[in-house]
Structures are given as C-alpha cells and as structure tokens.
Design a protein around this motif. Structure first.
Motif, PDB file in Angstrom:
ATOM      1  N   THR A  74      36.497  22.029  -3.817  1.00 44.69           N
ATOM      2  CA  THR A  74      35.307  22.270  -2.995  1.00 44.69           C
ATOM      3  C   THR A  74      34.523  23.463  -3.536  1.00 44.69           C
ATOM      4  N   LEU A  75      35.230  24.543  -3.848  1.00 44.97           N
ATOM      5  CA  LEU A  75      34.567  25.741  -4.374  1.00 44.97           C
ATOM      6  C   LEU A  75      33.938  25.461  -5.737  1.00 44.97           C
ATOM      7  N   SER A  76      34.644  24.721  -6.548  1.00 52.09           N
ATOM      8  CA  SER A  76      34.147  24.381  -7.869  1.00 52.09           C
ATOM      9  C   SER A  76      32.854  23.574  -7.762  1.00 52.09           C
ATOM     10  N   ARG A  77      32.850  22.600  -6.875  1.00 56.44           N
ATOM     11  CA  ARG A  77      31.639  21.792  -6.664  1.00 56.44           C
ATOM     12  C   ARG A  77      30.496  22.643  -6.125  1.00 56.44           C
ATOM     13  N   LYS A 112      24.472  23.971   2.761  1.00 56.97           N
ATOM     14  CA  LYS A 112      25.223  24.643   3.828  1.00 56.97           C
ATOM     15  C   LYS A 112      26.629  24.983   3.352  1.00 56.97           C
ATOM     16  N   ALA A 113      27.182  24.087   2.539  1.00 56.09           N
ATOM     17  CA  ALA A 113      28.532  24.332   2.008  1.00 56.09           C
ATOM     18  C   ALA A 113      28.546  25.592   1.168  1.00 56.09           C
ATOM     19  N   ASN A 114      27.461  25.839   0.430  1.00 52.30           N
ATOM     20  CA  ASN A 114      27.396  27.045  -0.397  1.00 52.30           C
ATOM     21  C   ASN A 114      27.477  28.303   0.452  1.00 52.30           C
ATOM     22  N   ASN A 115      26.779  28.295   1.589  1.00 53.36           N
ATOM     23  CA  ASN A 115      26.844  29.456   2.483  1.00 53.36           C
ATOM     24  C   ASN A 115      28.265  29.687   2.961  1.00 53.36           C
ATOM     25  N   LYS A 116      28.942  28.591   3.304  1.00 47.27           N
ATOM     26  CA  LYS A 116      30.334  28.697   3.759  1.00 47.27           C
ATOM     27  C   LYS A 116      31.220  29.215   2.633  1.00 47.27           C
ATOM     28  N   VAL A 117      31.027  28.669   1.441  1.00 42.39           N
ATOM     29  CA  VAL A 117      31.815  29.083   0.277  1.00 42.39           C
ATOM     30  C   VAL A 117      31.587  30.559  -0.012  1.00 42.39           C
ATOM     31  N   MET A 118      30.357  30.978   0.013  1.00 37.95           N
ATOM     32  CA  MET A 118      30.055  32.382  -0.255  1.00 37.95           C
ATOM     33  C   MET A 118      30.721  33.281   0.773  1.00 37.95           C
ATOM     34  N   HIS A 119      30.718  32.844   2.031  1.00 38.75           N
ATOM     35  CA  HIS A 119      31.392  33.617   3.073  1.00 38.75           C
ATOM     36  C   HIS A 119      32.895  33.699   2.785  1.00 38.75           C
ATOM     37  N   ILE A 120      33.499  32.563   2.414  1.00 39.07           N
ATOM     38  CA  ILE A 120      34.948  32.537   2.104  1.00 39.07           C
ATOM     39  C   ILE A 120      35.238  33.437   0.923  1.00 39.07           C
ATOM     40  N   LEU A 121      34.425  33.329  -0.121  1.00 40.78           N
ATOM     41  CA  LEU A 121      34.660  34.143  -1.313  1.00 40.78           C
ATOM     42  C   LEU A 121      34.475  35.630  -1.024  1.00 40.78           C
ATOM     43  N   THR A 122      33.464  35.953  -0.259  1.00 39.13           N
ATOM     44  CA  THR A 122      33.233  37.349   0.087  1.00 39.13           C
ATOM     45  C   THR A 122      34.415  37.905   0.858  1.00 39.13           C
ATOM     46  N   ALA A 123      34.893  37.122   1.826  1.00 41.89           N
ATOM     47  CA  ALA A 123      36.056  37.560   2.605  1.00 41.89           C
ATOM     48  C   ALA A 123      37.277  37.661   1.706  1.00 41.89           C
ATOM     49  N   SER A 124      37.448  36.687   0.812  1.00 47.49           N
ATOM     50  CA  SER A 124      38.598  36.683  -0.091  1.00 47.49           C
ATOM     51  C   SER A 124      38.540  37.864  -1.036  1.00 47.49           C
ATOM     52  N   LEU A 125      37.362  38.116  -1.623  1.00 43.78           N
ATOM     53  CA  LEU A 125      37.227  39.234  -2.549  1.00 43.78           C
ATOM     54  C   LEU A 125      37.442  40.553  -1.837  1.00 43.78           C
TER      55      LEU A 125
END
Length: 126
Positions: free
Chosen positions: A81-84, A96-109
C-alpha cells in the motif's frame, strides 16, 4: 518291604525338595520381573509426560508461527500500500490514501526517531 517304602519316601522327599527349589526360583524370578515392570512403568510415565510437554510446546510454537506469519502478511500488505502510494505521489496523483500514508509515515518516523535519534538513514541497507 520296609526298604522299598523307605526308598519311596526318600524319592518323594527329593521330589518335594526339588519342587520347593523350583518354586523359590520362580518366586525370585517373579519378584525380579515385577521390579522390572515397575521401572518400565516409571520410564513409560516419564516418556508420556515428556511427549505431552513436547506436544504442548509444538502447539505453542505453531501458534507463534501463525501469529508471526499473520503479522508478516499484514506488513507486506502495508508495504505494498505504501509503495503504491509513493508511486502515485511521485507521478503527481495525490489521493486520500496518500494523506493517510503520510500520516502513518510521519507517526512512524517520529516514533523511530524517538527510539533512536542518532540513526543515519543513509546507512540502512535494504
């Protein structure tokens, strides 16, 4: 006539003595076999207990393997999902998925940086 009866009595006593010795030998053999049987039963019980313990450990390991495999598959799906999402983002198609991914990555980082602030991401091998 007394002589044959005395001889007969001696023969009967001899037979009786031999029978007594055979009976004593059989009793000794029986006691030894019973002792062996007790030891064999102890070993059998110990083996059964070990087998039950190993079956329980095997079931626990199987459960752990199932959990790990499930987690691995979840991570694979998340990676896909992140790769896509990154692929779409690099092509200039925000979603919208990109916003979610960015939120996940920001939290993860943020979480990773809190754990290890000196981590150099350029040295991480893939």
């Amino acid at each position: 006539m007394e002589k044959p009866s005395t001889m007969l009595i001696e023969q009967l006593q001899s037979v009786h003595s031999r029978q007594r010795k055979v009976i004593q030998q059989l009793q000794a053999d029986n006691a030894r076999l019973l002792s062996d049987l007790v030891e064999i039963r102890r070993e059998r019980d110990a083996f059964r207990a070990e087998a039950a313990k190993l079956r329980k450990e095997q079931a626990e390991l199987h459960n752990r393997m199932d959990e790990t495999l499930s987690e691995y598959q979840d991570l694979r799906r998340e990676r896909l999902t992140l790769s896509r999402a990154f692929s779409n983002a690099s092509l200039g198609r925000p979603s919208k998925a990109n916003n979610k991914v960015m939120h996940i990555l920001t939290a993860s980082l943020t979480r990773d940086e809190a754990k290890s602030p000196s981590l150099d991401y350029n040295t991480v091998s893939r």
